[in-house]
Design a protein around this motif. Structure first.
Motif, PDB file in Angstrom:
ATOM      1  N   VAL A 142       0.619  -1.004  -0.027  1.00 13.10           N
ATOM      2  CA  VAL A 142       0.165  -0.045  -0.046  1.00 13.10           C
ATOM      3  C   VAL A 142       0.742   1.193   0.167  1.00 13.10           C
ATOM      4  CG1 VAL A 142      -1.832   1.330   1.449  1.00 13.10           C
ATOM      5  CG2 VAL A 142      -2.018  -1.149   1.377  1.00 13.10           C
ATOM      6  N   PHE A 143       1.203   2.598  -0.820  1.00 10.00           N
ATOM      7  CA  PHE A 143       1.439   2.981  -0.927  1.00 10.00           C
ATOM      8  C   PHE A 143       0.690   4.274  -0.370  1.00 10.00           C
ATOM      9  CE2 PHE A 143       4.344   0.873  -3.718  1.00 10.00           C
ATOM     10  CZ  PHE A 143       5.684   1.631  -3.986  1.00 10.00           C
ATOM     11  N   VAL A 144       1.781   5.268   0.022  1.00  3.92           N
ATOM     12  CA  VAL A 144       0.669   6.146   0.416  1.00  3.92           C
ATOM     13  C   VAL A 144       1.158   7.824   0.338  1.00  3.92           C
ATOM     14  CG1 VAL A 144      -0.875   7.634   2.614  1.00  3.92           C
ATOM     15  CG2 VAL A 144      -0.304   5.347   2.247  1.00  3.92           C
ATOM     16  N   THR A 145       0.601   8.364  -0.630  1.00  5.43           N
ATOM     17  CA  THR A 145       1.519   9.727  -0.904  1.00  5.43           C
ATOM     18  C   THR A 145       0.516  10.828  -1.223  1.00  5.43           C
ATOM     19  OG1 THR A 145       3.197   9.841  -3.572  1.00  5.43           O
ATOM     20  CG2 THR A 145       1.004   8.572  -3.791  1.00  5.43           C
ATOM     21  N   SER A 146       1.046  12.236  -1.423  1.00  6.22           N
ATOM     22  CA  SER A 146       0.794  13.359  -2.122  1.00  6.22           C
ATOM     23  C   SER A 146       0.165  13.447  -2.809  1.00  6.22           C
ATOM     24  CB  SER A 146       0.924  14.377  -1.028  1.00  6.22           C
ATOM     25  OG  SER A 146       2.812  14.554  -1.518  1.00  6.22           O
ATOM     26  N   GLU A 147       1.356  12.467  -4.191  1.00  5.30           N
ATOM     27  CA  GLU A 147       1.220  13.097  -5.369  1.00  5.30           C
ATOM     28  C   GLU A 147       1.618  11.497  -6.515  1.00  5.30           C
ATOM     29  OE1 GLU A 147       4.385  15.121  -7.264  1.00  5.30           O
ATOM     30  OE2 GLU A 147       3.870  16.673  -5.425  1.00  5.30           O
ATOM     31  N   ALA A 148       0.725  11.541  -7.224  1.00 10.61           N
ATOM     32  CA  ALA A 148       1.088  10.290  -8.015  1.00 10.61           C
ATOM     33  C   ALA A 148       0.514  10.268  -9.740  1.00 10.61           C
ATOM     34  CB  ALA A 148       0.355   8.894  -7.365  1.00 10.61           C
ATOM     35  N   ALA A 149       1.391  10.756 -10.224  1.00 10.75           N
ATOM     36  CA  ALA A 149       1.582  10.754 -11.860  1.00 10.75           C
ATOM     37  C   ALA A 149       0.992   9.874 -12.868  1.00 10.75           C
ATOM     38  CB  ALA A 149       2.912  10.982 -12.425  1.00 10.75           C
ATOM     39  N   PRO A 150       0.426   9.942 -14.056  1.00  5.77           N
ATOM     40  CA  PRO A 150      -0.268  11.028 -13.997  1.00  5.77           C
ATOM     41  C   PRO A 150      -1.229  11.895 -13.099  1.00  5.77           C
ATOM     42  CG  PRO A 150      -1.504   9.221 -15.479  1.00  5.77           C
ATOM     43  CD  PRO A 150      -0.775   8.728 -14.463  1.00  5.77           C
ATOM     44  N   TYR A 151      -2.206  11.514 -12.390  1.00  2.84           N
ATOM     45  CA  TYR A 151      -3.644  12.453 -11.440  1.00  2.84           C
ATOM     46  C   TYR A 151      -2.303  13.206 -11.234  1.00  2.84           C
ATOM     47  CZ  TYR A 151      -4.878   7.042 -12.695  1.00  2.84           C
ATOM     48  OH  TYR A 151      -4.975   6.209 -12.481  1.00  2.84           O
ATOM     49  N   SER A 152      -1.484  13.261 -10.322  1.00  2.00           N
ATOM     50  CA  SER A 152      -1.129  14.699  -9.965  1.00  2.00           C
ATOM     51  C   SER A 152       0.447  14.723  -9.792  1.00  2.00           C
ATOM     52  CB  SER A 152      -2.010  14.593  -8.524  1.00  2.00           C
ATOM     53  OG  SER A 152      -1.248  13.639  -7.531  1.00  2.00           O
ATOM     54  N   LEU A 157       8.739  13.499  -6.956  1.00  2.98           N
ATOM     55  CA  LEU A 157       7.288  12.409  -6.208  1.00  2.98           C
ATOM     56  C   LEU A 157       6.208  11.738  -6.513  1.00  2.98           C
ATOM     57  CD1 LEU A 157       7.056  11.077  -2.942  1.00  2.98           C
ATOM     58  CD2 LEU A 157       5.593  13.495  -2.422  1.00  2.98           C
ATOM     59  N   GLY A 158       5.965  12.635  -7.719  1.00  5.86           N
ATOM     60  CA  GLY A 158       4.810  12.020  -8.578  1.00  5.86           C
ATOM     61  C   GLY A 158       5.384  10.922  -9.222  1.00  5.86           C
ATOM     62  N   ASP A 159       6.244  11.680  -9.959  1.00  9.45           N
ATOM     63  CA  ASP A 159       6.345  10.296 -11.356  1.00  9.45           C
ATOM     64  C   ASP A 159       7.168   8.924 -10.313  1.00  9.45           C
ATOM     65  OD1 ASP A 159       6.942  12.011 -12.978  1.00  9.45           O
ATOM     66  OD2 ASP A 159       9.140  13.208 -12.434  1.00  9.45           O
ATOM     67  N   VAL A 160       7.273   8.892  -9.369  1.00  9.11           N
ATOM     68  CA  VAL A 160       8.131   7.680  -8.517  1.00  9.11           C
ATOM     69  C   VAL A 160       6.723   6.926  -7.759  1.00  9.11           C
ATOM     70  CG1 VAL A 160       9.031   6.554  -6.385  1.00  9.11           C
ATOM     71  CG2 VAL A 160      10.401   8.712  -7.689  1.00  9.11           C
ATOM     72  N   CYS A 161       5.876   7.401  -7.929  1.00  3.85           N
ATOM     73  CA  CYS A 161       4.287   7.065  -7.326  1.00  3.85           C
ATOM     74  C   CYS A 161       3.883   6.419  -7.786  1.00  3.85           C
ATOM     75  CB  CYS A 161       3.846   8.096  -5.660  1.00  3.85           C
ATOM     76  SG  CYS A 161       4.714   7.805  -4.619  1.00  3.85           S
ATOM     77  N   GLY A 162       4.218   7.196  -9.386  1.00 11.72           N
ATOM     78  CA  GLY A 162       3.518   6.979 -10.604  1.00 11.72           C
ATOM     79  C   GLY A 162       3.950   5.690 -11.422  1.00 11.72           C
ATOM     80  N   SER A 163       5.262   5.245 -11.143  1.00  7.82           N
ATOM     81  CA  SER A 163       5.920   4.412 -11.939  1.00  7.82           C
ATOM     82  C   SER A 163       6.195   2.722 -10.714  1.00  7.82           C
ATOM     83  CB  SER A 163       7.403   4.730 -12.577  1.00  7.82           C
ATOM     84  OG  SER A 163       6.852   5.742 -13.401  1.00  7.82           O
ATOM     85  N   LEU A 164       6.738   3.542  -9.997  1.00  4.18           N
ATOM     86  CA  LEU A 164       7.424   2.102  -9.240  1.00  4.18           C
ATOM     87  C   LEU A 164       6.227   1.212  -8.201  1.00  4.18           C
ATOM     88  CD1 LEU A 164       9.956   0.520  -7.377  1.00  4.18           C
ATOM     89  CD2 LEU A 164       9.154   2.425  -5.424  1.00  4.18           C
ATOM     90  N   PRO A 165       4.708   1.884  -8.399  1.00  7.46           N
ATOM     91  CA  PRO A 165       4.159   0.872  -7.591  1.00  7.46           C
ATOM     92  C   PRO A 165       3.607  -0.437  -9.309  1.00  7.46           C
ATOM     93  CG  PRO A 165       2.988   2.736  -6.869  1.00  7.46           C
ATOM     94  CD  PRO A 165       4.987   2.837  -8.496  1.00  7.46           C
ATOM     95  N   ILE A 166       4.211   0.273 -10.448  1.00  5.38           N
ATOM     96  CA  ILE A 166       3.576  -0.843 -11.780  1.00  5.38           C
ATOM     97  C   ILE A 166       4.586  -1.648 -11.966  1.00  5.38           C
ATOM     98  CG2 ILE A 166       3.046  -0.254 -14.222  1.00  5.38           C
ATOM     99  CD1 ILE A 166       1.686   2.120 -14.060  1.00  5.38           C
ATOM    100  N   ALA A 167       5.826  -0.599 -11.022  1.00  2.00           N
ATOM    101  CA  ALA A 167       6.951  -2.394 -11.609  1.00  2.00           C
ATOM    102  C   ALA A 167       6.539  -2.867 -10.517  1.00  2.00           C
ATOM    103  CB  ALA A 167       8.292  -1.297 -11.253  1.00  2.00           C
ATOM    104  N   LEU A 168       6.391  -2.720  -9.605  1.00  3.74           N
ATOM    105  CA  LEU A 168       6.317  -4.019  -7.907  1.00  3.74           C
ATOM    106  C   LEU A 168       4.776  -4.488  -9.315  1.00  3.74           C
ATOM    107  CD1 LEU A 168       7.250  -1.565  -5.095  1.00  3.74           C
ATOM    108  CD2 LEU A 168       8.335  -3.937  -6.254  1.00  3.74           C
TER     109      LEU A 168
END
Ligand SMILES: Nc1ncnc2c1ncn2[C@@H]1O[C@H](COP(=O)(O)OP(=O)(O)O[C@H]2O[C@H](CO)[C@@H](O)[C@H](O)[C@H]2O)[C@@H](O)[C@H]1O
Length: 649
Positions: A142-152, A157-168
């Protein structure tokens, strides 16, 4: 994993009701919807920190971890790469999977640690002689983040939380990302259009009242993207503020996010199944920092989340979520946990004679309660333990050194691919660089600069703030402009630097362009069109732009700090029998003189040593900055995290 998903979602409310019935008969073992219980006055009793810090995950409880054990029996299934089975908690919720990867997939888990079960499987395979062991541990993350691309996205931070979850997720883990559903009344609201209301309202108790939040959900690229919905996330501006500055209620907004994120794995039947209690929270920066504190102070004391673990990922230590001590009572934590967040400013930092310097620091709370701490490069994992890089938390971080690791960020190589990038007009690759100069000409035309392919074009992209060393660029610009070069800057942030960029553009009409604003397509075109990317960051936990630059054959010139030092190799023309090695230039100390010296060498190399320059470009383009390789390291950290009992139990 998709095969386990069922189409019809179990309505959240009925799910919660069933579990609340269970709760009322067995409160201590409360499993789900804990927020509602908490709000009715249950309070924790004591803070129990484990006496010793684990030794880097190398020691710890090896037994009893069900998700570490899956024995492969059926060879036919093994070859197809199937999910072998699910692991469920007492309520029947799926809390883990045993996955058999496809034949030929590389083993992800480092075998340096003594996991008896895994080892057995590996040995059996070795005896068979041919195939490697294929058993792989997967986690509910469970990632918890204030931003996640492409949504925000306002930055890395947004880049990482938009990509790392997909890779995992691609590596077999079940992954949820929890972040706010920001609506600001602009077309960017459409980014949330694919996220549907889960029809799950819960009440959260903090800031002296109860707050209703809803959850929206989109299943995309193997990841459950969960958006917490609350009126405080609906306002003009970016996730943190507007033209008047940071929002005054950010502590409330992100406290709400943390409470909601703690409930999400318990109450959301995503694809028909909750994530359950045995999950791994990855909390990013201070905005998510209350999660490990809540696990320890609120949930675990009542038997909930006893098997969960948390990892704090620090992307930027400079922001810690510090507010006056009086706000502690709003956070929904028991009074006796004040010490975990307590923060006292040194006398020199106090503003007036009656200022006692007392504050609460949310990031500090996360550091003292998380099971493991990651930073986004190895260099930064050391820097944060020093007085220069520790922002006052270096002593505390040093005390947890044995559980700190640095893992360099990857990049989204699909979004950032010069051979297919939709934001650029011409494409190129390491085998055919001809499109690069066309991108440069197109950029010069777009920016109304003289079209001169032979003139070195230097770029900068980033937030305009102290961290990024903008003040040094401002200092060096008159000298840089004396040379026959062009310079383009894209950034937004500190108004004084925005105004400086506008003024500099008028002063050097034929040489300098300053684009004030946040614009992702233009950032791609600058990355592709420039020859050199300048990053004089004062500190840089990882830095993504230098990675994008190298992938686009744009040579980085960077201050030797944190992730920049880790990822940019200094050019040496004489190495490898004269073929040269390295991907750019690093400079130190952080002074105008050393910046100018590094930039001059880069410019001269571009002008006078074309084959060396091509070597630099190609070596950078060939570097492996994929999330795939970072994800493997994350898996190792996950394994270490689960080897030890929770740090705070
Ligand atoms: N005006 C603009 N227009 C368009 N795009 C813009 C932009 N300004 C910045 N960006 C983009 O935002 C991202 C910035 O990422 P960085 O990693 O360089 O910095 P940031 O300090 O935000 O991140 C923090 O978190 C990341 C992730 O861990 C760390 O790499 C980093 O060191 C740490 O400071 C890049 O994708 C960049 O292209």
């Amino acid at each position: 994993m998709e095969s386990l998903r069922i189409t019809g979602l179990i309505p959240c409310s009925s799910f919660t009701n069933v579990l609340q019935a269970r709760l009322s008969s067995r409160i201590i073992n409360g499993k789900v919807g804990f927020a509602s219980l908490w709000g009715r006055g249950i309070r924790s009793r004591s803070l129990r920190l484990r006496g010793s810090v684990s030794s880097g995950g190398n020691e710890g409880a090896l037994g009893g971890l069900q998700d570490e054990s899956s024995t492969v029996k059926d060879e036919k299934k093994k070859k197809k790469g199937l999910i072998l089975g699910t692991e469920r908690d007492g309520s029947g919720s799926v809390i883990g999977f045993q996955l058999i990867p496809q034949s030929g997939e590389t083993e992800a888990v480092d075998s340096s640690h003594d996991d008896a079960t895994t080892k057995n499987v590996e040995e059996a395979a070795d005896i068979d002689g041919k195939e490697e062991a294929k058993t792989k541990v997967t986690y509910n993350i469970v990632f918890v983040t204030s931003e996640a691309a492409p949504y925000s996205k306002t930055g890395g931070l947004g880049d990482v939380c938009g990509s790392l979850p997909i890779a995992l997720a691609a590596r077999g883990h079940r992954v949820m990302v929890v972040s706010p559903r920001y609506l600001n009344g602009t077309p960017s609201d459409n980014k949330f259009a694919g996220a549907l209301d889960l029809d799950c309202r819960i009440k959260l108790y903090c800031f002296g009242g109860e707050h209703d939040v809803a959850f929206f959900h989109e299943y995309r690229e193997g990841v459950d993207w969960v958006f917490v919905d609350h009126p405080s996330y609906h306002r003009p501006g970016n996730p943190y503020g507007d033209s008047y500055g940071a929002f005054g209620d950010n502590q409330f907004r992100f406290t709400l996010l943390c409470h909601a994120a703690c409930e999400a794995p318990l109450v959301l039947p995503l694809g028909g199944f909750t994530y359950g209690e045995k999950c791994l929270f990855i909390v990013n920066d201070w905005h998510a920092g209350l999660v490990p504190v809540l696990l320890a102070a609120k949930y675990r004391l009542y038997g909930v989340y006893k098997d969960a673990r948390s990892i704090l990922t620090i992307h930027n230590l400079a922001h810690q979520g510090v507010e006056p001590a009086a706000t502690y009572k709003n956070l929904g934590l028991p009074p006796e946990w004040y010490g975990a967040l307590e923060w006292v400013f040194p006398t020199w930092a106090r503003t007036h004679a009656l200022d006692t310097g007392e504050a609460v620091n949310i990031l500090k709370g996360a550091i003292v309660t998380a099971d493991r701490i990651l930073t986004v490069s190895q260099g930064y994992s050391w820097e944060i333990t020093t007085a220069e890089g520790g922002y006052g938390l270096n002593g505390l971080l040093s005390s947890r050194k044995s559980v700190i690791n640095g893992i360099t960020n990857g990049i989204d190589i699909v979004e950032w691919d010069p051979s297919s990038d939709e934001s650029i007009d011409f494409h190129y690759s390491v085998d055919d660089l001809s499109g690069k100069v066309k991108c440069k000409i197109a950029l010069q035309k777009e920016l109304d600069l003289p079209v001169r392919p032979e003139c070195p074009l230097i770029g900068f992209i980033g937030r305009l703030d102290y961290q990024k060393g903008i003040d040094l660029i401002r200092l060096a610009i008159p000298d840089i402009m004396e040379d026959d070069v062009q310079f383009v800057m894209l950034g937004s942030g500190d108004p004084q630097f925005e105004n400086w960029m506008r003024a500099t553009e008028s002063a050097y009409k034929n040489k300098f362009r300053g684009w004030v604003g946040f614009n992702v397509p233009i950032s791609h075109r600058i990355t592709a069109g420039c020859d050199i990317l300048l990053m004089p960051s004062r500190f840089e936990p990882c830095g993504l732009n230098q990675l994008y630059a190298m992938r686009y054959g744009t040579v980085p010139v960077v201050h030797a700090t944190g992730g920049l030092r880790d990822t940019v190799e200094i050019f040496n023309p004489y190495a490898q029998g004269g073929r040269g090695e390295g991907t750019g230039w690093t400079f130190s100390p952080l002074t105008k003189e050393s910046l100018l010296a590094a930039l001059r060498i880069a410019v001269e190399t571009f002008r006078d040593h074309k084959s060396s320059w091509e070597g630099l470009m190609k070596r950078g383009m060939e570097k492996d900055f994929t999330w795939e390789s970072s994800a493997v390291k994350y898996e190792q950290a996950f394994k270490w995290t689960f080897l030890d009992p929770p740090y705070v139990s």
